[in-house]
Scaffold this active site. Structure first.
Site, mmCIF file in Angstrom:
data_model
loop_
_atom_site.group_PDB
_atom_site.id
_atom_site.type_symbol
_atom_site.label_atom_id
_atom_site.label_comp_id
_atom_site.label_asym_id
_atom_site.label_seq_id
_atom_site.Cartn_x
_atom_site.Cartn_y
_atom_site.Cartn_z
ATOM 1 N N HIS A 97 0.862 -1.179 0.000
ATOM 2 C CA HIS A 97 0.000 0.000 0.000
ATOM 3 C C HIS A 97 0.898 1.228 0.000
ATOM 4 O O HIS A 97 1.625 1.454 0.965
ATOM 5 C CB HIS A 97 -0.906 -0.004 1.226
ATOM 6 C CG HIS A 97 -1.775 -1.222 1.316
ATOM 7 N ND1 HIS A 97 -3.022 -1.299 0.738
ATOM 8 C CD2 HIS A 97 -1.556 -2.436 1.890
ATOM 9 C CE1 HIS A 97 -3.546 -2.498 0.968
ATOM 10 N NE2 HIS A 97 -2.671 -3.207 1.653
ATOM 11 N N GLU A 139 -7.114 -12.457 6.521
ATOM 12 C CA GLU A 139 -6.116 -11.864 7.414
ATOM 13 C C GLU A 139 -6.699 -11.941 8.826
ATOM 14 O O GLU A 139 -6.376 -12.822 9.602
ATOM 15 C CB GLU A 139 -5.808 -10.426 7.000
ATOM 16 C CG GLU A 139 -4.802 -9.714 7.891
ATOM 17 C CD GLU A 139 -4.664 -8.233 7.584
ATOM 18 O OE1 GLU A 139 -3.696 -7.629 8.084
ATOM 19 O OE2 GLU A 139 -5.517 -7.664 6.875
#
Length: 344
Positions: free
Chosen positions: A21, A202
């Site tokens: 990111h 996750e």
């Protein structure tokens, strides 16, 4: 392999990063520099106090800080400087190709034009390819804590720029935001010819990985470590080689695993899954690519062969052309062979 041998092997091993990111590469020093440049107040008095705040107990505690930090990104030059700083780390870590996420909703909600965000990031990536030889792809992500209607609005805003965007992703808070929430917008993205990926497994359960596969029809799963909870899913992932972009340091900093010694990435690798290593949000989680590889060697006893195979998996999982994949595969195998390592 002792620590010195591992460090030496990792240092120059050709690597690819597929889960990064760009907003998560905002180092505290640059955050304060940009805050001063743009007159954006920060709740921390200095760099040291900001670093002290990087004690996360879950994904949401990180995201709260992450979005506050992103508020300093205002001009195209800010986005260029952010991306350029990341590429300098890549060059040091021998990263040869990157496929990075950007979150337009984080910025357009603050009144920053889409073109400003994309322009700065893209200009830096182009300069990085010329200067460092790092090839790239750009993935636009939707924020999953927002609605699917807002994702559609972002896609409409992105339409004039879609020729400059290589794929679509889904990130932000996973709990309570299953992939299926975005099934319609993902179907439209696929109709537009855009490859799609999604964060799943996750903090969310293995079922979220199945949803990303069945309802979003993704070509990669970002994270995916909870696949270990479902034997049927493990078999599917091994049989199909659907890639997982795993982020070891991120997973330990966000308490997905209590400590690196408990991480399952090498077990997944040995079960035949196409797992790759990535840094996610390295400014917040303690390291870029080499640091993530080193953590596997130090804490999990990863061998040079395993580390090399992880790099080969990233080539397989990438969106590079077949010719570029063949070239990078040769480079990785040649590098390993020069260290007496055979990659099966």
């Amino acid at each position: 392999m002792d620590n010195l041998a591992a460090s030496n092997f990792i240092a120059d091993l050709p690597k690819l990063e597929l889960h990064l990111h760009i907003e998560g590469t905002l180092e505290p020093e640059l955050m304060f520099e940009l805050a001063g440049r743009n007159g954006v107040p920060l709740p921390w008095p200095d760099v040291a106090s900001l670093r002290a705040a990087y004690d996360f107990d879950c994904l949401q505690s990180f995201l709260d800080l992450y979005y506050r930090g992103a508020s300093v990104l205002v001009t195209e030059q800010d986005f260029f400087d952010l991306t350029w700083a990341y590429l300098e780390h890549c060059a040091t870590d021998k990263v040869r190709h990157v496929e990075i996420f950007f979150d337009p909703q984080t910025h357009t909600a603050r009144g920053i034009p889409f073109a400003t965000v994309l322009g700065g990031i893209e200009r830096a990536l182009q300069a990085g390819e010329e200067t460092f030889g790092i090839s790239w792809r750009l993935v636009m992500s939707f924020l999953r804590h927002l609605s699917e209607e807002e994702a559609f609005a972002t896609l409409r805003e992105a339409e004039p720029f879609l020729s400059r965007i290589h794929g679509i992703g889904l990130d932000s808070g996973e709990k309570g935001n299953p992939p299926g929430k975005f099934a319609r917008v993902y179907a439209h993205c696929r109709e537009l010819g855009l490859p799609v990926v999604a964060h799943a497994g996750e903090e969310g359960p293995a079922e979220y990985i199945w949803q990303a596969i069945r309802e979003l029809e993704v070509c990669r799963i970002d994270h995916g470590v909870r696949a270990a909870d479902d034997p049927e899913l493990l078999r599917y992932l091994a049989d199909t080689r659907l890639p997982l972009t795993v982020c070891p340091l991120s997973n330990t900093r966000l308490k997905v695993f209590d400590q690196m010694a408990h991480h399952n990435v090498l077990r997944l690798l040995e079960q035949g899954l196409c797992v790759t290593i990535n840094s996610d949000d390295p400014a917040y989680f303690g390291g870029y690519m080499n640091a993530n590889f080193q953590a596997l060697a130090d804490e999990l006893g990863a061998t040079a062969s395993q580390l090399g195979r992880l790099s080969l998996n990233a080539v397989e999982a990438s969106w590079l052309s077949l010719a570029d994949k063949a070239r990078l595969t040769r480079d990785i195998r040649s590098y390993a062979a020069s260290h007496g390592v055979s990659l099966s």
